[in-house]
Design an enzyme around this catalytic site. Structure first.
Site, PDB file in Angstrom:
ATOM      1  N   SER A 145       9.295  38.104  62.370  1.00 50.69           N
ATOM      2  CA  SER A 145       9.933  39.247  63.025  1.00 50.69           C
ATOM      3  C   SER A 145      10.687  40.146  62.054  1.00 50.69           C
ATOM      4  O   SER A 145      10.847  41.343  62.309  1.00 50.69           O
ATOM      5  CB  SER A 145      10.885  38.765  64.119  1.00 50.69           C
ATOM      6  OG  SER A 145      11.809  37.828  63.601  1.00 50.69           O
ATOM      7  N   HIS A 197      16.764  40.320  61.259  1.00 44.74           N
ATOM      8  CA  HIS A 197      16.196  41.547  61.821  1.00 44.74           C
ATOM      9  C   HIS A 197      16.839  42.784  61.198  1.00 44.74           C
ATOM     10  O   HIS A 197      16.160  43.786  60.937  1.00 44.74           O
ATOM     11  CB  HIS A 197      16.384  41.557  63.337  1.00 44.74           C
ATOM     12  CG  HIS A 197      15.578  40.522  64.043  1.00 44.74           C
ATOM     13  ND1 HIS A 197      15.732  40.241  65.384  1.00 44.74           N
ATOM     14  CD2 HIS A 197      14.601  39.690  63.600  1.00 44.74           C
ATOM     15  CE1 HIS A 197      14.886  39.293  65.737  1.00 44.74           C
ATOM     16  NE2 HIS A 197      14.191  38.937  64.663  1.00 44.74           N
TER      17      HIS A 197
END
Length: 408
Positions: A145, A197
């Protein structure tokens, strides 16, 4: 009369067609991550602390391999499923623009820069003199991610859209779209690495605004890799996208790249990068609502002859512009001739009257400087952009299609 017979493809056929449309590298990443998760599930392997990205282990024991093993391992079925489903559309689009080998290099670069940002921020937070917080040094992060958030930033920049839709509920400015996704995922899901992230977003912006340009090789570097014997079996596959086109600078078009090869870390470039975040007055007559990408990658069928013809077409285009720049020629003459050049010489001279009737002479004055800069930032030549906008009556969508026809 015989009734109409409606035949529908079965589920397996639709899945095969969907899979065949995914380019080589994107499908390879999906397969590798899926196989790794299935093998871990079958053998009962769950010691993710040995392969995850752990800042303390990277610094104290110099376990650099964690930078790359952490993006291939996933903690659960939903984790790997959602990551791969998000990778397919973004990775496919970027691979068609960059080429398979170039996207592999960019993915490694993004993973490495994510890890550097991760370690740097974790050290700052852990050893700051005001309020030390050492938990980030022992945070174990796995999953693809982080790279996905970098791709979101790059894809948003390439799309040229001024706003993005959030789950179809509301629109936000395009530059704030990745940060909003970061907040949404952090609130809706548990055990989500906020720092992982966030570092992905920072890497995406650093790449988009040219800070990594000095690390990006030219197109000839990727072409030399594609011509090696050990990669020939992959290059021959129909899903493999050869890096034979695109920006001559060797990297994806960014806000500061255009057609310059200068490094993006110079102070002047950094100021121009930061100033692009400031709100600017919109002077365009028509907003660019089309989020389609200009296809910069070329498939295996593009040979050397086609590249030579493209270069010859560019030289002919400039020669015609110089010949038609005298005041004795009417404005519609260069518009017609350059439009034929941009279409690759596919239209014959018999269509000259039709093209002149479709494009009136006064249409070339519609293009604004901002529209020209917007298309130049996507990697097109400025002269071709001006001619395409004149032929398209200032319509950006039509101008992109004209420029794309020359690339084909």
């Amino acid at each position: 009369m015989r009734p109409d017979i409606v035949t529908e493809a079965g589920l397996s056929t639709r899945v095969n067609q969907w899979w065949e449309n995914i380019p080589f590298l994107t499908s390879a990443v999906v397969v590798v991550c899926g196989i790794i998760y299935l093998v871990c599930l079958l053998v009962g392997y769950d010691s993710f602390a040995e392969v995850c990205f752990l800042p303390s282990a990277v610094i104290s024991r110099f376990q650099v391999y964690r930078i790359y093993t952490s993006i291939l391992f996933h903690g659960s079925l939903l984790h790997v499923f959602f990551n791969m489903m998000a990778l397919v559309p973004m990775g496919s689009e970027l691979e068609r623009i960059m080429g398979s080998v170039r996207l592999l290099y960019v993915t490694i670069l993004l993973a490495t820069s994510n890890a550097i940002f991760h370690v740097f921020i974790a050290l700052l937070v852990a050893y700051n003199p005001i309020q030390p917080y050492e938990n980030l040094m022992n945070e174990c992060a796995i999953g693809f991610s982080g790279v996905l958030f970098s791709m979101i930033v790059i894809e948003t920049s390439l799309s040229g859209a001024q706003s993005r839709s959030v789950f179809g509920l509301f629109n936000v400015p395009a530059k704030w779209y990745p940060f909003l996704l970061l907040v949404v995922f952090q609130l809706l899901m548990q055990n989500v690495s906020l720092l992982g992230h966030l570092c992905g977003i920072l890497s995406g912006f650093a790449y988009t605004y040219g800070l990594f340009n000095f690390l990006i090789p030219r197109t000839s570097f990727y072409s030399s890799i594609e011509s090696t014997s050990w990669l020939s079996s992959c290059v021959r596959r129909p899903k493999f996208i050869v890096c034979t086109g695109g920006n001559p600078s060797g990297y994806i078009p960014t806000h500061t790249s255009e057609n310059s090869t200068s490094s993006g870390i110079l102070p002047g470039n950094i100021w121009r990068n930061l100033s692009s975040f400031m709100p600017q007055r919109e002077v365009s007559a028509q907003p660019n609502e089309d989020s389609r990408f200009p296809g910069r990658g070329r498939t295996l069928g593009a040979g050397q002859g086609q590249i030579a013809s493209d270069l010859h077409s560019d030289s002919n285009l400039q020669a015609r512009l110089l010949d038609n720049s005298s005041p004795n020629h009417p404005l519609d003459s260069p518009t017609l001739s350059t439009t034929q050049q941009l279409s690759g010489g596919r239209h014959s001279a018999d269509n000259a009257a039709t093209a002149t009737a479709v494009v009136p002479p006064h249409q070339g004055a519609v293009a604004s400087e901002e529209e020209i800069k917007k298309l130049v930032s996507m990697g097109f030549d400025r002269i071709q952009v001006e001619v395409a906008l004149a032929a398209a009556d200032g319509d950006l969508n039509v101008a992109v299609e004209i420029l794309m026809s020359q690339q084909d």
